[in-house]
Design an enzyme around this catalytic site. Structure first.
Site: not given
Ligand code: AP5
Length: 218
Positions: A13, A88, A127, A164, A175
């Protein structure tokens, strides 16, 4: 263009949001990034969020909704936005509908990014993020040596990469469970609103980007 990118941790994402920002000139609104910034600054909100994030649970809806309300009131979102990691759960999705209804800016599309569990785990374990410029790279899936060769645009020196804290095995397991239980039900919610597009988000980043653009053009 007002869109939501929906997908499990590691589905890409953040990576695809960055590309949409560059191509379409609309901001990425990532609740994960907003929360991490609050934690790093040690704000009262950050202190409340820290424990849930470290455990891989969702941060309380009222905290996240307050942040989203503030962020979507900023002028740069007037011509569109990419919601990355929000909503979410169903309560957040309903609150978003109400908020966007109030400001007369309904969603145009929701794109679900599908990636299998094995690939998600691989991406998350590889990552790394630059602590100076925030660039996200991958030790396992990026072209070998890419991160090491590149100079950081902020410092001109090599990237200073860190992992991270919530990318450890126990937290990632939680997660992914939270995604299945609380976030996946949004697929039906948005399908019923005729907003949902599902794309295969496996394969090279540029190919996924093309699939995403095709879905958004429909
Ligand atoms: P990346 O693009 O970083 O993936 P992502 O989908 O953004 O993954 P996240 O782990 O950041 O999502 P998440 O939803 O768990 O975390 P968030 O920060 O929202 O890609 C991942 C890796 O793969 C990278 O190294 C990239 O280079 C690589 N990659 C990408 N595309 C690729 C491809 N096509 N092929 C190969 N490699 C590739 O949330 C973190 C925490 O915050 C949550 O656990 C929760 O506690 C809190 N939180 C966040 N939002 C909310 C909410 N709305 N409500 C409540 N709590 C929340």
């Amino acid at each position: 263009m007002r869109i939501v990118l929906l997908g499990a941790p590691g589905s890409g994402k953040g990576t695809q949001s960055q590309r949409l920002v560059e191509r379409h000139g609309i901001p990425q609104v990532s609740t994960g990034d907003l929360l991490r910034a609050a934690v790093a600054k040690g704000t009262p909100l950050g202190l409340k969020a820290k424990e849930a994030m470290a455990a891989g649970r969702l941060v309380a809806d009222e905290i996240v909704l307050g942040m989203i309300r503030e962020r979507l009131a900023e002028p740069d979102t007037r011509h569109g936005f990419i919601l990355d990691g929000f909503p979410r759960n169903l309560a957040q999705a309903r609150a978003l509908d109400a908020l966007l209804g109030e400001i007369g800016q309904p969603l145009d599309a929701v794109v679900q990014m599908e990636v299998d569990y094995g690939e998600l785990s691989r991406r998350i374990s590889g990552r790394r993020t630059c602590s100076d410029c925030g660039r996200v790279v991958n030790l396992l899936t990026s072209p070998p040596g890419e991160a090491e060769r590149e100079a950081c645009p902020k410092t001109g020196k090599p990237h200073r990469l860190f992992q991270r804290p919530d990318d450890n095995e126990a937290t990632v397991t939680e997660r992914l469970k939270v995604y299945e239980q609380q976030t996946r039900p949004l697929v039906d919610y948005y399908r019923e609103q005729a907003l949902l597009h599902t794309i295969d988000a496996k394969g090279p980043v540029a190919e996924v980007e093309q699939r995403l653009e095709r879905a958004l053009a429909q």
